[in-house]
Write an enzyme that holds these catalytic residues in place. Structure first.
Site, PDB file in Angstrom:
ATOM      1  N   GLY A  53       0.343  -1.400  -0.289  1.00 55.84           N
ATOM      2  CA  GLY A  53      -0.579  -0.182  -0.280  1.00 55.84           C
ATOM      3  C   GLY A  53       0.303   1.397   0.065  1.00 55.84           C
ATOM      4  O   GLY A  53       0.560   2.794  -0.726  1.00 55.84           O
ATOM      5  N   GLU A 108       3.488   3.806   5.861  1.00 55.39           N
ATOM      6  CA  GLU A 108       2.696   2.991   6.338  1.00 55.39           C
ATOM      7  C   GLU A 108       1.338   3.779   5.114  1.00 55.39           C
ATOM      8  O   GLU A 108       1.358   4.755   5.669  1.00 55.39           O
ATOM      9  CB  GLU A 108       1.661   2.673   7.406  1.00 55.39           C
ATOM     10  CG  GLU A 108      -0.005   2.203   7.583  1.00 55.39           C
ATOM     11  CD  GLU A 108       0.131   1.174   7.578  1.00 55.39           C
ATOM     12  OE1 GLU A 108       0.504   0.574   6.510  1.00 55.39           O
ATOM     13  OE2 GLU A 108      -0.078  -0.089   8.276  1.00 55.39           O
ATOM     14  N   ASP A 109       0.070   2.997   4.525  1.00 53.88           N
ATOM     15  CA  ASP A 109      -0.448   3.385   3.416  1.00 53.88           C
ATOM     16  C   ASP A 109      -1.583   4.213   4.379  1.00 53.88           C
ATOM     17  O   ASP A 109      -2.034   5.069   4.803  1.00 53.88           O
ATOM     18  CB  ASP A 109      -1.102   2.942   2.768  1.00 53.88           C
ATOM     19  CG  ASP A 109      -1.594   1.828   3.386  1.00 53.88           C
ATOM     20  OD1 ASP A 109      -2.013   1.212   4.526  1.00 53.88           O
ATOM     21  OD2 ASP A 109      -2.180   0.733   2.968  1.00 53.88           O
ATOM     22  N   ASP A 112      -5.818   1.750  10.117  1.00 53.24           N
ATOM     23  CA  ASP A 112      -7.095   1.834  10.914  1.00 53.24           C
ATOM     24  C   ASP A 112      -6.548   1.143  12.193  1.00 53.24           C
ATOM     25  O   ASP A 112      -7.178   1.714  13.087  1.00 53.24           O
ATOM     26  CB  ASP A 112      -7.616   0.258   9.548  1.00 53.24           C
ATOM     27  CG  ASP A 112      -9.323   0.426   9.348  1.00 53.24           C
ATOM     28  OD1 ASP A 112      -9.497   0.974  10.721  1.00 53.24           O
ATOM     29  OD2 ASP A 112      -9.728  -0.363   9.036  1.00 53.24           O
ATOM     30  N   GLY A 114      -4.671  -0.140  13.758  1.00 50.41           N
ATOM     31  CA  GLY A 114      -3.415  -0.460  14.663  1.00 50.41           C
ATOM     32  C   GLY A 114      -3.041  -0.761  14.712  1.00 50.41           C
ATOM     33  O   GLY A 114      -2.056  -0.974  15.472  1.00 50.41           O
ATOM     34  N   LEU A 117       0.448  -2.264  11.941  1.00 50.34           N
ATOM     35  CA  LEU A 117       1.689  -1.423  12.913  1.00 50.34           C
ATOM     36  C   LEU A 117       2.109  -1.861  14.724  1.00 50.34           C
ATOM     37  O   LEU A 117       3.029  -1.826  14.985  1.00 50.34           O
ATOM     38  CB  LEU A 117       0.669   0.033  12.831  1.00 50.34           C
ATOM     39  CG  LEU A 117       1.665   0.620  12.729  1.00 50.34           C
ATOM     40  CD1 LEU A 117       2.646   0.607  11.509  1.00 50.34           C
ATOM     41  CD2 LEU A 117       0.862   2.152  12.623  1.00 50.34           C
ATOM     42  N   LYS A 140      -7.017   7.173  10.859  1.00 48.83           N
ATOM     43  CA  LYS A 140      -8.721   6.836  10.600  1.00 48.83           C
ATOM     44  C   LYS A 140      -8.683   7.949  12.220  1.00 48.83           C
ATOM     45  O   LYS A 140     -10.204   7.649  12.522  1.00 48.83           O
ATOM     46  CB  LYS A 140      -9.007   6.216  10.970  1.00 48.83           C
ATOM     47  CG  LYS A 140      -8.861   5.118   9.122  1.00 48.83           C
ATOM     48  CD  LYS A 140     -10.478   4.371   8.017  1.00 48.83           C
ATOM     49  CE  LYS A 140     -10.285   4.066   6.741  1.00 48.83           C
ATOM     50  NZ  LYS A 140     -11.585   2.882   6.598  1.00 48.83           N
ATOM     51  N   ASP A 168      -6.088   0.143  -2.047  1.00 52.85           N
ATOM     52  CA  ASP A 168      -6.686  -1.103  -3.146  1.00 52.85           C
ATOM     53  C   ASP A 168      -7.817  -1.170  -2.572  1.00 52.85           C
ATOM     54  O   ASP A 168      -7.950  -1.348  -1.823  1.00 52.85           O
ATOM     55  CB  ASP A 168      -5.807  -2.399  -3.750  1.00 52.85           C
ATOM     56  CG  ASP A 168      -6.144  -2.865  -1.445  1.00 52.85           C
ATOM     57  OD1 ASP A 168      -4.991  -2.908  -0.853  1.00 52.85           O
ATOM     58  OD2 ASP A 168      -5.814  -4.615  -1.924  1.00 52.85           O
TER      59      ASP A 168
END
Ligand code: IMP
Ligand code: MG
Length: 183
Positions: A53, A108-109, A112, A114, A117, A140, A168
């Protein structure tokens, strides 16, 4: 503009809206480049892109950082129930570049939950870098499980499913030059 009919990259799919366009992204990436350049006066930076991503964001970002740096990638794979990133995260591709003693910037893209991560940060921290920070294109801000604050954030992400500029949906739409939400 009716994006659906004008953009042949969408293969008939309908976008709800363009959330961030090319100009907004380019401007924000330039600003992030300045922020990151200022944050690492000593250099010795290793920029680690989390694939897939981050690939477009990372390639634009590193060209806006005016420091000596190295680039490598990590590919993480999470095993769980298939739809949620639960369970363990393994490194499918492990960077060849030495991490110990370096300033690591993980790119990172989108953050969300986490979870991805958190686990990745634990893995990387165990290799004793000099510092370890995250730069996310989108956040987010609902990542209740995130233990480590994201040092550099491009944009706040709305509660919609986003595609484009690396993100994506079932491997499609990564190549859109803008960030959009799907209908
Ligand atoms: P987390 O572990 O829940 O933070 O998941 C983060 C990963 O889920 C990101 O790196 C993306 O690959 C994916 N993801 C989360 N939200 C979106 C979205 O809106 N569009 C595309 N991918 C997303
Ligand atoms: Mg994905």
């Amino acid at each position: 503009m009716n994006v659906r009919t004008l953009d042949p990259r969408l293969a008939g799919r309908t976008l709800r809206r363009i959330v961030y366009d090319e100009q907004q992204i380019a401007k924000r990436v330039r600003e992030l480049g300045v922020e990151i350049t200022r944050a690492y006066p000593e250099g010795d930076l290793l920029v680690l892109g989390l694939l897939k991503g981050s690939f477009i964001f990372l390639s634009d970002l590193v060209r806006q950082i005016t420091l000596p740096l190295q680039v490598d990638f990590v590919v993480a794979s999470s095993y769980g129930d298939g739809t949620e990133s639960r369970g363990t995260v393994n490194l499918v591709y492990d960077p060849e570049t030495e991490i110990g003693g370096k300033h690591i910037l993980l790119v990172e893209d989108i953050v969300d939950s986490g979870r991805t991560l958190n686990r990745l940060m634990d893995l990387l921290a165990a290799r004793q870098p000099r510092s370890l920070e995250v730069c996310a294109l989108l956040h987010k801000h609902i990542a209740t499980e995130l233990r480590h604050p994201t040092a550099f954030v491009g944009f706040a992400a709305p509660q919609e499913f986003l595609v484009g500029y690396g993100l994506d949906h079932a491997e499609n739409f990564r190549h859109l030059p803008y960030i959009a939400s799907l209908q």
